[in-house]
Design an enzyme around this catalytic site. Structure first.
Site, PDB file in Angstrom:
ATOM      1  N   ASP A   1      53.468  27.275  79.222  1.00  0.00           N
ATOM      2  CA  ASP A   1      52.011  27.327  79.279  1.00  0.00           C
ATOM      3  C   ASP A   1      51.541  28.546  78.487  1.00  0.00           C
ATOM      4  OD1 ASP A   1      49.457  26.635  80.027  1.00  0.00           O
ATOM      5  OD2 ASP A   1      49.642  27.313  82.104  1.00  0.00           O
TER       6      ASP A   1
ATOM      7  N   GLU B   1      49.346  29.050  73.116  1.00  0.00           N
ATOM      8  CA  GLU B   1      48.590  28.793  71.874  1.00  0.00           C
ATOM      9  C   GLU B   1      48.768  29.882  70.800  1.00  0.00           C
ATOM     10  OE1 GLU B   1      47.695  26.321  74.878  1.00  0.00           O
ATOM     11  OE2 GLU B   1      47.272  28.470  75.020  1.00  0.00           O
TER      12      GLU B   1
ATOM     13  N   ASP C   1      43.727  22.008  80.507  1.00  0.00           N
ATOM     14  CA  ASP C   1      42.938  22.340  81.698  1.00  0.00           C
ATOM     15  C   ASP C   1      41.670  21.501  81.756  1.00  0.00           C
ATOM     16  OD1 ASP C   1      44.857  24.166  82.364  1.00  0.00           O
ATOM     17  OD2 ASP C   1      43.798  25.881  81.530  1.00  0.00           O
TER      18      ASP C   1
END
Length: 797
Positions: free
Chosen positions: A404, A407, A480
């Site tokens: 997670d 990015e 999300d």
């Protein structure tokens, strides 16, 4: 498409001029103008790469996306010179390069235009940040539709849209939010029944305009790097998808349990809570294979640690969960807490493996543990080090890892500043070039570590950020999202788009990560998620302490949710076969109807309907209180799954939508393999394979792929391919089976259930032996026969 300089003025755009010379080197063709070189590489009869040197100098020919297994295999190619162009010929296409300006026109062998430059390639200096901005503009063909580009939360057809790729932690994104988490610079065009694809392999921030700025022009450009793209001819869209997978690689088969149901929450802790959730699943007999541990399992959010207070004996816990059939998946983020007493921080700084700013200081930023440094995953030494960190986790019993925040996401900053430096496998670049592959390479290193330390068991990795080619080692989820009906609609669209963008192993946070769904929304989301390759409920912590578990909404909803999770497990052999098609050929597991019926213009703008594999058509219930839904069915015969009502395709039909059902259809002629009910993969030996067979006139083909469901024996031939051929007439049903393989499956029988016979059958013929049909062979309007696994032909008449 002008870019402002620091002075507020626009820099000059440069265009190729007349071709001055050319040469051929094997399957490479080079065309030289006074400022630009075009390198045209014939990879196959349907795949051509175009690469431009904007100022006469090519950059390093290196790609994190392209598979090492990509081989050049043209059947034939040649070049012809004309007064105004050069023509490169293959058995499938013609590529014309204009002498005047390098503009490209691509046709099929009949001369029909597939793809055509408008201005074509051009460029300008990026005075503010360095390097060049490289562009390519093309004409939009009449009636053209566009698809692909990963997880964009908008309509499937991108005509009239502009989107960009720059991985972003888009918490609580909405429809049309852009950019999002993934960076997949690959799109399809479809016009006049002809499908093609363009893969723009450039890791800088890339943008795509599909007729938004000028309705007759589509364009793509990057704020750095080279104009380097692959043109892929179909003409079928699914053929384009398979060719794209040939370029960027195919997935490996996951462990079968990874296709079961996954339960996740931020967070299940302490240990007693995890045990409680596991017990509820087994007591309520709701199937589940994977339980996730979010960041609270760690000691102060330090990666590769366990909380001494909440999880004092993790090895014992995971052993107990395993005994109950649960596989444990843990989260690992890239941020390494700045803590001199933390061994991972000591290692990353001592080895000089952390990202640095341009002046040499560490890239530091706040994430969950507080101030962190971040591994430079573009350095192969760092990837190898990171892979080794999973040894202890796997020894503890961890079976999967969830990457997670990659990015990369950084609180307050959003992401890394652009001056951060990266090794980029020996090139030394800024974050502008490395940003879009950071998560891609983190998940690659994670997968390598799990594969090594779990051997011979297969690894499971799920990542939030990705670049083209991530499918080779990881699954993804859509990020999300929000507990809303809009996000249920987006989940369907995003997973379809990801599938045709090479990332089939995808799902959404069922029920929504942010907020709380009501029972109806959660149930309808479970129904949709049943037919996504990754089926995972996930939700955030909240003030009320509400747990988004299958039983959280009361008995009425629990019963329906349970029935669909059970259906998921019954369909596992079909879903696994569909995954095998994806792993073997790159065929998307989810297929928008435009991809299975591209000659039918009615399908080009459909968002709700999609196919899972060859035979199942799904159209989820997308609004609260919906009592019926219009569903478009392509040509062919279709059976409504819940009552076997038969429909003729090529039209829209209206289907009632009671809570316990959803629009689900089976294609006539299909053989859909099913398991008996189970609580988890491997609960017991399967002694009978159920084959749901749907009558259709004419000849149809179906397959079943099977192997052990874990380990790598399938790579040395330990698998079976069971091929079914149905060739039926109005008064005769015939099913032939061809069995090829070396895998010794447990089951000894096929239970054949034949749906939709249009005649009253009297007898059956099994491998040449005739027998009458008895009353016990008729079950709920279906003809049911229990046959030995090795049968070859069944006739019912």
């Amino acid at each position: 498409m002008q870019v402002a300089t620091t002075s507020g003025k626009y820099s000059v755009k440069h265009y190729p001029d007349i071709i001055q010379s050319w040469k051929k080197e094997g399957n490479y063709f080079y065309f030289y103008t006074s400022t630009t070189i075009l390198e045209l590489r014939v990879i196959s009869d349907k795949i051509v790469r175009f690469r431009y040197a904007a100022d006469g100098q090519f950059q390093r020919d290196f790609s994190y996306a392209v598979s090492e297994k990509l081989e050049e295999s043209p059947e034939f190619f040649d070049i012809r010179e004309w007064a105004d162009s050069f023509e490169i010929i293959t058995t499938a296409i013609r590529v014309f390069v204009a002498r005047e300006n390098l503009r490209i026109t691509i046709t099929d062998t009949d001369g029909r235009i597939i793809n055509q430059d408008e201005t074509g390639f051009h460029w300008q200096y990026y005075l503010q940040k360095g390097g060049k901005i490289v562009y390519c503009t093309k004409l939009v063909q009449e009636g053209e539709s566009f698809y692909g580009l990963g997880d964009k939360p908008t309509e499937l057809n991108l005509r009239g849209k502009r989107v960009e790729n720059y991985g972003t932690d888009a918490y609580g994104y909405a429809k049309d939010t852009d950019p999002l988490y993934r960076n997949i610079p690959f799109y399809y065009g479809l016009h006049n029944g002809i499908g093609y694809g363009i893969f723009f392999d450039n890791t800088f921030r890339t943008l795509f305009d599909f007729g938004k700025e000028r309705e007759d022009v589509t364009s793509f450009w990057a704020r750095g790097g080279e104009m380097n793209y692959y043109f892929i001819y179909g003409p079928a869209l699914l053929q384009v998808a398979e060719s794209y997978a040939r370029i960027t690689g195919t997935a490996e088969l996951p462990p079968l349990w990874a296709l079961g149901y996954h339960q996740c929450r931020w967070s299940y802790y302490p240990e007693s809570k995890v045990r409680e959730v596991a017990k509820e699943f087994r007591d309520r007999k709701i199937p589940c294979d994977a339980l996730y541990l979010d960041i609270d399992y760690m000691e102060g959010f330090r990666c590769f640690t366990w909380s001494k207070e909440s999880f004092p004996d993790p090895k014992a816990l995971l052993k107990d969960l395993s005994a109950q059939g649960f596989k444990t998946v843990v989260i690992i983020d890239p941020g390494i807490k700045v803590d001199p007493d933390y061994p991972i921080y000591q290692e990353i700084t001592q080895k000089d493996f952390a990202c640095k700013r341009a002046d040499g200081a560490y890239m530091e930023g706040d994430v969950w543990p507080g101030k962190c440094v971040f591994p430079d995953f573009t350095d192969p030494k760092v990837r190898e080090w990171w892979s080794g960190l999973f040894k202890d986790l796997t020894a503890t019993g961890v079976r999967g890892v969830w990457n997670d925040m990659n990015e990369p996401a950084v609180f307050e900053l959003g992401t890394f500043p652009e001056d951060v430096r990266h090794d980029y496998d020996g090139e030394n670049v800024s974050h502008r070039k490395a940003h879009n592959v950071y998560g891609h390479l983190m998940s690659k290193a994670t997968a390598a570590g799990l594969k090594k330390h779990l051997m011979p068991q297969r690894p499971f990795v799920i990542t939030r950020s990705a670049y083209s080619g991530t499918q080779r080692w990881s699954s993804v989820w859509t990020g999300d999202n929000i507990a809303s009906w809009e996000h249920l609609w987006l989940a369907s669209v995003q997973c379809q788009r990801l599938a045709v963008s090479g990332l089939s192993f995808a799902g959404s946070d069922i029920g929504g990560f942010i907020g709380e769904p009501d029972g109806e929304l959660y149930t309808r989301w479970i129904q949709l998620g049943t037919f996504h390759p990754l089926m995972r409920t996930h939700s955030a912590s909240n003030e009320t302490g509400f747990n988004q578990d299958p039983w959280s909404f009361g008995p009425e909803f629990e019963a329906v949710v349970k029935s669909f999770i059970q259906l998921r497990y019954r369909l596992l052999p079909y879903i696994y076969t569909t995954f095998w098609q994806y792993a073997a050929y790159g065929t998307p597991m989810l297929r928008p109807l435009a991809f299975v019926a591209q000659q039918d213009e009615n399908t080009h703008d459909l968002n709700h309907e999609f196919m899972l594999g060859d035979s199942l058509l799904i159209s989820h219930v997308s609004e609260a209180g919906m009592t019926e839904k219009s569903v478009y069915l392509p040509e062919g015969t279709w059976y409504y799954y819940f009552n076997d009502q038969r429909y003729t395709g090529g039209q829209a039909v209206t289907i009632p939508t009671p809570l316990a059902e959803m629009p689900l259809f089976v294609k006539g002629g299909a053989v859909v393999a099913q398991y008996p009910d189970m609580q988890y993969v491997g609960e017991f030996k399967i002694m009978e394979m159920i084959q749901q067979v749907y009558f259709a006139e004419g000849t149809t083909h179906s397959i079943l792929y099977e192997d052990a469901g874990d380990h790598y024996g399938y790579k040395t031939g330990q698998y079976n391919l069971v091929r079914f051929k149905q060739s039926s007439e109005p008064n005769l049903f015939r099913l032939k089976k061809k069995f090829v393989g070396k895998y010794n499956a447990d089951y000894t029988h096929h239970r054949i259930r034949v749906h939709g016979l249009p005649f009253t059958p009297k007898e059956y013929v099994l491998d040449g032996v005739t027998a009458p049909l008895q009353p016990e062979h008729f079950v709920d309007g279906v003809v049911e026969l229990n046959l030995l696994r090795k049968f070859e032909e069944l006739v019912i008449r």
